[in-house]
Design a protein around this motif. Sequence first.
Motif, mmCIF file in Angstrom:
data_model
loop_
_atom_site.group_PDB
_atom_site.id
_atom_site.type_symbol
_atom_site.label_atom_id
_atom_site.label_comp_id
_atom_site.label_asym_id
_atom_site.label_seq_id
_atom_site.Cartn_x
_atom_site.Cartn_y
_atom_site.Cartn_z
ATOM 1 N N SER A 694 3.436 -1.056 -0.877
ATOM 2 C CA SER A 694 2.200 -1.826 -1.020
ATOM 3 C C SER A 694 1.824 -1.968 -2.476
ATOM 4 C CB SER A 694 1.067 -1.108 -0.258
ATOM 5 O OG SER A 694 -0.188 -1.774 -0.426
ATOM 6 N N ASP A 695 0.993 -2.980 -2.742
ATOM 7 C CA ASP A 695 0.408 -3.087 -4.070
ATOM 8 C C ASP A 695 -0.800 -2.177 -4.220
ATOM 9 O OD1 ASP A 695 -0.986 -4.743 -2.182
ATOM 10 O OD2 ASP A 695 -1.993 -5.763 -3.857
ATOM 11 N N ARG A 696 -1.290 -1.615 -3.103
ATOM 12 C CA ARG A 696 -2.431 -0.706 -3.142
ATOM 13 C C ARG A 696 -1.959 0.708 -3.467
ATOM 14 N NH1 ARG A 696 -5.381 -3.214 -4.896
ATOM 15 N NH2 ARG A 696 -7.063 -1.751 -4.360
ATOM 16 N N PRO A 697 -2.763 1.519 -4.187
ATOM 17 C CA PRO A 697 -2.323 2.848 -4.618
ATOM 18 C C PRO A 697 -2.220 3.828 -3.449
ATOM 19 C CG PRO A 697 -4.612 2.495 -5.222
ATOM 20 C CD PRO A 697 -4.098 1.171 -4.725
ATOM 21 N N LEU A 698 -1.448 4.898 -3.674
ATOM 22 C CA LEU A 698 -1.198 5.884 -2.629
ATOM 23 C C LEU A 698 -2.486 6.508 -2.122
ATOM 24 C CD1 LEU A 698 0.573 7.679 -0.874
ATOM 25 C CD2 LEU A 698 0.922 9.183 -2.856
ATOM 26 N N GLY A 699 -3.418 6.807 -2.994
ATOM 27 C CA GLY A 699 -4.649 7.438 -2.561
ATOM 28 C C GLY A 699 -5.387 6.592 -1.536
#
Length: 955
Positions: A694-699
């Motif tokens: 994903s382009d969204r961060p792991l957190g």
Amino acid sequence: MTFKSFLAASVAFASLTPAAWAQSAPPSTAAAAPVSSLVSAVDIPYQQFTLKNGLRVVVHTDRKAPVVAVSVWYDVGSKHEPKGKTGFAHLFEHLMFNGSENAPGDFFEPLQQVGATDFNGTTYFDRTNYFETVPRAALDRALFLESDRMGYLTGAITQGVLDEQRGVVQNEKRQGDNQPYGLLEYKLTEGLFPASHPYGHTTIGSMADLDAATLTTVKDWFRDHYGPNNAVLVLAGDIDVATARPLVEKYFGAIPAGPKSVAPPAAVPASLPGPSSAVIKDNVPATMIVRTWAVPGLNDPAAAPLDVAAGVLGGLQSSRLDNELVKRDKLAVQVSADNSSFAQVGTFTINAIVRPGVDPAVVSRRIDEIMAEFLKNGPTADEVNRYVTQTVSRRISGLESVGGFGGKAVALAEGALYSNDPGYYKKQLARLAAQTPASVKAAADQWLSRPSFSVQVVPGKRDAYEEAKVPPAVAVQAAPEPAAKGTRGPLPTVGQIAGLSFPKVEHARLSNGVEIVYAQRATVPMTQAVLSFDAGAAADVADKLGTQALTLAMIDEGTRTLNSVQLAEAKERLGATIGTNSSADRTTLSLQVPSANLGAASQIWADVARAPAFPESEFGRVKTQQLTQIQLELTSPNGLAQRMLPRLISPNSPYAKAQGSGDPRAVQALTRADLVAFQQAWLRPDKAKIFVVSDRPLGEIRQLMEQRFGDWRATGTAGQKAFPPAGAATRPRIVLIDRPDSPQSLIVAGAQTGLKGTDDLLPYEVGNDALGGSFLGRINMDLRETKHWSYGAGGNFRRYEMAAPYAVQAPVQANQTGPSIAAMRGDIAGYVGAQPMTQAEFERAINGATRSLSGDFETSGDVLRAMQANDLYKRPDDYYATITQKYRALTLPQVNAATKAVIDPGKFVWLVVGDAKQVQPQLGTLGLPVEVMPAAAVAAPVATAAPATPAPAQR
């Protein structure tokens, strides 16, 4: 050289306690991101210039990876072919892969040497294209090759080359004809367009016209159509126009312009005087009804509203035809609608496979009624929005790639060639986003109220047709390879190729222990996720084969909060795709969605995984769909082979259960309780891992997954797979499945190797490159290029977690079945005997494998698949980041010894699917016992020595 069936059916996931799931909210009704914001995310900035000889060049810069897509599109396709020359454009596509004056021999050789990926060519009505994605350091070589076949080809076309590629194309035609419903395209084309219409014949052409092609006619065809002024060159990737211009001038500038390009042949949508129809018989399990209209092409304002009309009628999972014919009335097992837009005309087609036992006339009448209602009232605003959202979402995902069959280079080239505007994709998306119920209804009124052409393909002995005849056997003369003329100097050398930059893989755990394996890729605003269960075909129920397939087909037929139609609509409003899949070792539930809609889509995804309803009201329908799919497999050459080969080469292994869609008798007897039992035992959190790119961060991803799955608890007993010790070697023999009237035979064969997928297979895979693992492998080059008995042949290690058998496959013309088996046996025996891999073949394999790495992992999907493979085969996260060193450490003696140790040509079981009356006499001289069985016998189940154990059902 030239896509569903989620079949489906009630109560919550019984492995969940009601209290546990009640703590999670029902699927979100949060508003989706507006379509306008999705459309604005689609942008392919470009620059262009034109050489003095007329070559149009389009350049797009994308620095995400050190690769460049090279795409050459010629304004010549089958619509340009006059009477007597049908199939010429496609024949030339093949000829142009067979070497040019300064680069003789197969074009795949120098391309593989530089690590090219996504390299191929295609022909259709409007164009012929060639494409490859190469490391930036190999761009000079790719441009040299493309320019040489554009400007310096005719001297390399000899009679031997023409005969060779004509044979390959004719076997490609036989391969298509040999499939169930394989003659439908011919009938639709001739019924919709007059023979004199530019779109009035299929691209593959006729056998007679291909036979009549002479050296003079094909060379004249080349001179008339393949000049630089009739082509578009697109470079997309790690390149800019300042760098591209001198390179293109260097390699293409000296090629003289061809004949002045002329306007395309006049082509307007054919107008039928009234409705017409035809019936054809084929060896198929169910009647197919097809209805088609000629409509305007992609440049016409009607194209976008007709796309929406097709989507609303039969392109969405919640489409009207599917909801009415399949789910409510249960008259059909599958329906679809499609608007195919070509440059000048299009075809709008509705397709329905009739449920066995239903009168096709009833289905035809219901199609008419659904169409009449649609034309009267048009679509709803929600239907239009759902289709547009899904389409734009998929387009965003597809444009992550710079090249291949559908990446950014393709979008730019299509626009330039068909619409004189490389940025035409933006206009298409803008028009799509602007559609309203009124605009869609108006286009449908204008074009779909016209007379249509209908075809029914009904079960029966296939109608005889002239082109099914297989030519008599003739002696084959290999086409000699001429020396390079050298008038343009040698092939450019390859510079230093940048190493792979594989994204960092990170791990996290949810509070219930489920592991997340994550990598961040920001090239497109999309999230792809896979919920992977340790199950797979090996976990299917031994005496109820098809249980897993039916469970997966039912899993998206409704949840505790949404019925089947509501579920499909919810996904479509978000542009989300949720699907199931199964390999030998793993069962997966996947999600792909624009990241702006991830929150709501992940809630639906979790609802499907955790609380499928398995409704009894849908169970019979979905079961019938699966039974029909099984019958289709029993009429398909590939379906028969895929069902039979596992039980021949892995008879005592759980992998023998990989038999298509299952045993029809077992599937017929399955109950909802059987599906619940399978789900409880295998699709549960203690057998699950979540993989995300994903382009969204792991957190953010971990927090979201914790909300969706963190309170998921397993109950009951988990299923277990048991793999017995390796048994005795299988008995070498030939098994012939009689499939009468087949113009081709499909040959497959395999043997156990003693390897497991968790072993280090790198030396074995390198060793196979020159035998069966690539286009240039000896098996393919022998059967296709030298003997031209096949459109394509090869072999590979079928890598499972606990086994890695070696298998080969070759569809061949029927009268060469026996000789083809003899040839493959000889190729394999020689390779592990007196003619092992050579130093040149070894170097080509190593160069190709190491230089292609950046192209191999260009997209998020590539990375996601690699992460799952590393997990399955117990490899470290940095496996691909460090694989170059592993390749470079291999030696030729090591690779040859490894290959010889595991591939024993004397242990192969050979399976042939073909016409016994033609094929059986050819097999007697091969020195192997021959067993003949009817195709219907392949439906018989197989017992395994080590069944998987499911948990008892809980109500």
